[in-house]
Design a protein around this motif. Structure first.
Motif, short mmCIF file in Angstrom:
data_model
loop_
_atom_site.label_atom_id
_atom_site.label_comp_id
_atom_site.label_asym_id
_atom_site.label_seq_id
_atom_site.Cartn_x
_atom_site.Cartn_y
_atom_site.Cartn_z
N ALA A 26 45.10 -8.51 56.54
CA ALA A 26 46.03 -8.99 57.56
C ALA A 26 46.94 -10.07 56.98
CB ALA A 26 45.26 -9.52 58.76
N LEU A 27 46.36 -10.99 56.19
CA LEU A 27 47.16 -12.06 55.56
C LEU A 27 48.23 -11.46 54.64
CD1 LEU A 27 44.79 -14.92 54.32
CD2 LEU A 27 46.87 -15.16 55.71
N ALA A 28 47.82 -10.45 53.88
CA ALA A 28 48.78 -9.78 52.98
C ALA A 28 49.93 -9.22 53.81
CB ALA A 28 48.10 -8.67 52.19
N HIS A 29 49.60 -8.50 54.86
CA HIS A 29 50.64 -7.83 55.65
C HIS A 29 51.55 -8.82 56.39
CE1 HIS A 29 47.93 -4.05 55.51
NE2 HIS A 29 48.71 -4.14 54.46
N GLU A 30 50.95 -9.90 56.91
CA GLU A 30 51.76 -10.92 57.60
C GLU A 30 52.83 -11.48 56.67
OE1 GLU A 30 48.98 -13.93 58.86
OE2 GLU A 30 47.94 -12.44 60.10
N ASN A 31 52.53 -11.46 55.36
CA ASN A 31 53.47 -12.00 54.39
C ASN A 31 54.28 -10.92 53.68
OD1 ASN A 31 53.05 -15.11 54.03
ND2 ASN A 31 51.02 -14.24 54.42
N GLY A 32 54.20 -9.70 54.18
CA GLY A 32 55.00 -8.61 53.61
C GLY A 32 54.46 -8.06 52.31
N ALA A 33 53.17 -8.33 52.02
CA ALA A 33 52.57 -7.84 50.76
C ALA A 33 51.67 -6.63 51.05
CB ALA A 33 51.75 -8.95 50.11
N ILE A 34 51.30 -5.92 49.99
CA ILE A 34 50.33 -4.84 50.15
C ILE A 34 48.94 -5.36 49.78
CG2 ILE A 34 51.90 -2.89 49.80
CD1 ILE A 34 50.77 -2.79 46.88
N ALA A 35 47.91 -4.71 50.34
CA ALA A 35 46.52 -5.12 50.07
C ALA A 35 45.83 -4.03 49.26
CB ALA A 35 45.78 -5.35 51.38
N VAL A 36 45.32 -4.42 48.09
CA VAL A 36 44.60 -3.51 47.20
C VAL A 36 43.13 -3.93 47.17
CG1 VAL A 36 44.38 -2.64 44.83
CG2 VAL A 36 46.66 -3.19 45.76
N VAL A 37 42.25 -3.04 47.60
CA VAL A 37 40.83 -3.38 47.67
C VAL A 37 40.07 -2.68 46.54
CG1 VAL A 37 38.73 -3.29 49.08
CG2 VAL A 37 40.95 -3.66 50.18
N ASP A 38 39.31 -3.47 45.78
CA ASP A 38 38.39 -2.90 44.78
C ASP A 38 37.08 -2.62 45.52
OD1 ASP A 38 36.44 -2.46 42.90
OD2 ASP A 38 37.04 -4.09 41.56
N GLY A 39 36.81 -1.33 45.73
CA GLY A 39 35.62 -0.94 46.51
C GLY A 39 34.43 -0.53 45.65
N ALA A 40 34.49 -0.82 44.33
CA ALA A 40 33.44 -0.32 43.42
C ALA A 40 32.03 -0.68 43.88
CB ALA A 40 33.68 -0.85 42.00
N GLN A 41 31.86 -1.94 44.36
CA GLN A 41 30.51 -2.37 44.77
C GLN A 41 30.36 -2.33 46.29
OE1 GLN A 41 28.12 -2.99 42.62
NE2 GLN A 41 29.28 -3.17 40.72
N HIS A 42 31.33 -1.75 46.97
CA HIS A 42 31.33 -1.71 48.43
C HIS A 42 30.95 -0.32 48.92
CE1 HIS A 42 33.73 -1.44 52.32
NE2 HIS A 42 33.04 -2.52 52.53
N ILE A 43 31.56 0.69 48.33
CA ILE A 43 31.35 2.07 48.79
C ILE A 43 29.89 2.52 48.67
CG2 ILE A 43 31.89 3.38 46.66
CD1 ILE A 43 33.74 5.16 48.46
N PRO A 44 29.09 1.96 47.71
CA PRO A 44 27.70 2.42 47.67
C PRO A 44 26.86 1.92 48.85
CG PRO A 44 28.33 1.38 45.59
CD PRO A 44 29.40 1.07 46.58
N HIS A 45 27.34 0.89 49.55
CA HIS A 45 26.49 0.25 50.55
C HIS A 45 26.96 0.39 52.00
CE1 HIS A 45 24.67 -1.61 47.10
NE2 HIS A 45 25.75 -2.31 46.80
N PHE A 46 28.25 0.73 52.20
CA PHE A 46 28.80 0.67 53.55
C PHE A 46 29.48 1.97 53.97
CE2 PHE A 46 28.89 -3.81 52.22
CZ PHE A 46 28.30 -4.40 53.32
#
Ligand code: C6P
Length: 403
Positions: A182-202
């Motif tokens: 949300a912070l990225a978008h409010e400032n006109g930026a894109i958000a890139v998420v590194d999900g390497a350690q996220h996708i195995p758990h959620f």
């Protein structure tokens, strides 16, 4: 667990080989259905995709395209063509960094964090160097959690990209994904998420997170090595130029110019890891069959149990927050003045497999003023017995060094 831990462990015959495997953050073990799917490709229909009109090639194409559909649904992408396969998180993030910074102007900003794996740090740092961009890093608090107040200061109207990990590989801390997007978008930026350690758990939901890009590795989610990819919002994929050329990504080539294939193939140059991609689809199906809520709960339980057990060990420092709900899948620790490599070697004498060192997160280690940690990381097959065995081996390690 709806499916018992015994049933899950039976799908990983390698667990009978005598090691207590606590290094799933480096790479997860591979269940039988994935191994069988990869083998079946090589034994039954080993052909290239999108090229042959014969049965084997058609079957390979259907399997590989089917895996894209499976993974698009797995992360809840709106469109199947938003799922691009790569060799893993590192190659995904390098490609994303090259593509998203291609048109950036000197003085514009890239914001990342001190929690990053080098794969989500160096590509942005290098792009900033090459293009005269400003490279900023969000700080972490004393317990290793991301400092959201600092994020609010660092992300400005000049920021074009906010790139951050969803879960730290070194400490296991969770980051506030939705707030950062949300912070990225409010400032006109894109958000890139590194999900390497996220996708195995959620259960991953890229639409709910509101991210523009989400990168992941297949081999950390029970799939084959050399697989993974990224989700990207379709509007970005339509507007961006590819950075790797040749093979399947081509539509037409003349001496004057070239045009690109339709999505997602525009971003998949050359012959891909066909068997691996098919295996990745089976891995996602495997996780779904176990149940994503079940997996998350199990991983949280194991993390909380490990923190509890480690809390009883004298002379052992656990890095990261003490609240188990602020972290997942990883317990990183230090023993007295011992080097993490010595700890890991002594644990190996007791057949405990862990990772030791800087975990490819040197800026974080510098910030914590330590050379590295010894890290135990968990998967869906991890049991309390594994953690008890680790604790016992830690006591043995301490006795050797009389800590
Ligand atoms: N972390 C670890 O032991 P690859 O190697 O491309 O599949 O993933 C790179 C990567 C990117 N981001 C994060 C958060 C990661 O944890 C990793 C890989 C492994 O922690 C190997 S260094």
């Amino acid at each position: 667990m709806a499916i018992s831990l015994e049933q899950i462990r039976a799908d990983f015959p390698i667990l009978q080989n005598g090691a207590v495997y606590l290094d799933s953050g480096a790479t997860s073990l591979t269940p039988t259905p994935v191994v069988e799917a990869v083998t079946k490709y090589y034994t039954d229909y080993n052909a290239n995709i999108h090229r042959g009109l014969y049965d084997w090639s058609v079957e390979a194409t259907e399997g590989y395209e089917g895996a894209h559909k499976t993974l698009a649904a797995f992360v809840n992408a709106e469109h199947v063509e938003e799922m691009i396969f790569t060799a893993g998180t590192t190659s995904a993030l390098n490609v994303i960094a090259s593509m998203t910074t291609a048109n950036m102007q000197p003085g514009e900003e890239i914001v990342t964090t001190l929690l990053e794996h080098h794969s989500n740090f160096v590509p942005w740092q290098k792009a900033a160097e090459a293009k005269g961009l400003v490279f900023k890093t969000i700080n972490v608090q004393e317990d290793g959690c991301l400092d959201l107040e600092d994020a609010k200061q660092k992300i400005t109207s000049k920021t074009r990209v906010v790139a951050f990990t969803a879960v730290s590989n070194a400490l296991g801390v969770l980051t506030p994904i939705k707030e950062l997007c949300a912070l990225a978008h409010e400032n006109g930026a894109i958000a890139v998420v590194d999900g390497a350690q996220h996708i195995p758990h959620f259960k991953v939901d890229v639409q709910d997170m509101g991210c523009d890009f989400y990168a992941f590795s297949g081999h950390k989610m029970y799939g084959p090595t050399g697989t993974g990819g990224f989700y990207a919002r379709r509007e970005h994929l339509l507007n961006m130029e590819p950075v790797v050329f040749g093979g399947d990504m081509i539509s037409e080539v003349t001496i004057q110019a070239s045009t690109w294939n339709e999505l997602p193939w525009k971003f998949e140059a050359g012959t891909p890891h066909i068997a691996g991609g098919i295996g990745l689809g089976v891995a996602a199906d495997y996780m779904t069959s176990v149940g994503l809520e079940t997996i998350e709960q199990h991983e949280q339980d194991m993390t909380a149990y490990a923190l509890e057990v480690f809390g009883t060990l004298d002379g052992v420092e656990v890095y990261g927050p003490t609240d188990p709900l602020k972290r997942i899948g990883v317990v990183s620790f230090g023993i007295g003045g011992m080097h993490p490599h010595d700890v890991a070697e002594l644990l190996n004498r007791k057949h405990i497999a862990v990772r030791a060192g800087h975990h490819c997160a040197m800026p974080l280690m510098d910030h914590l003023a330590i050379p590295g940690t010894t890290r135990a990381s968990f998967g869906i097959y991890t049991s309390k017995d594994d953690i008890d065995a680790l604790a016992e081996a830690v006591e043995y390690t301490k006795s050797i060094f009389t800590v």
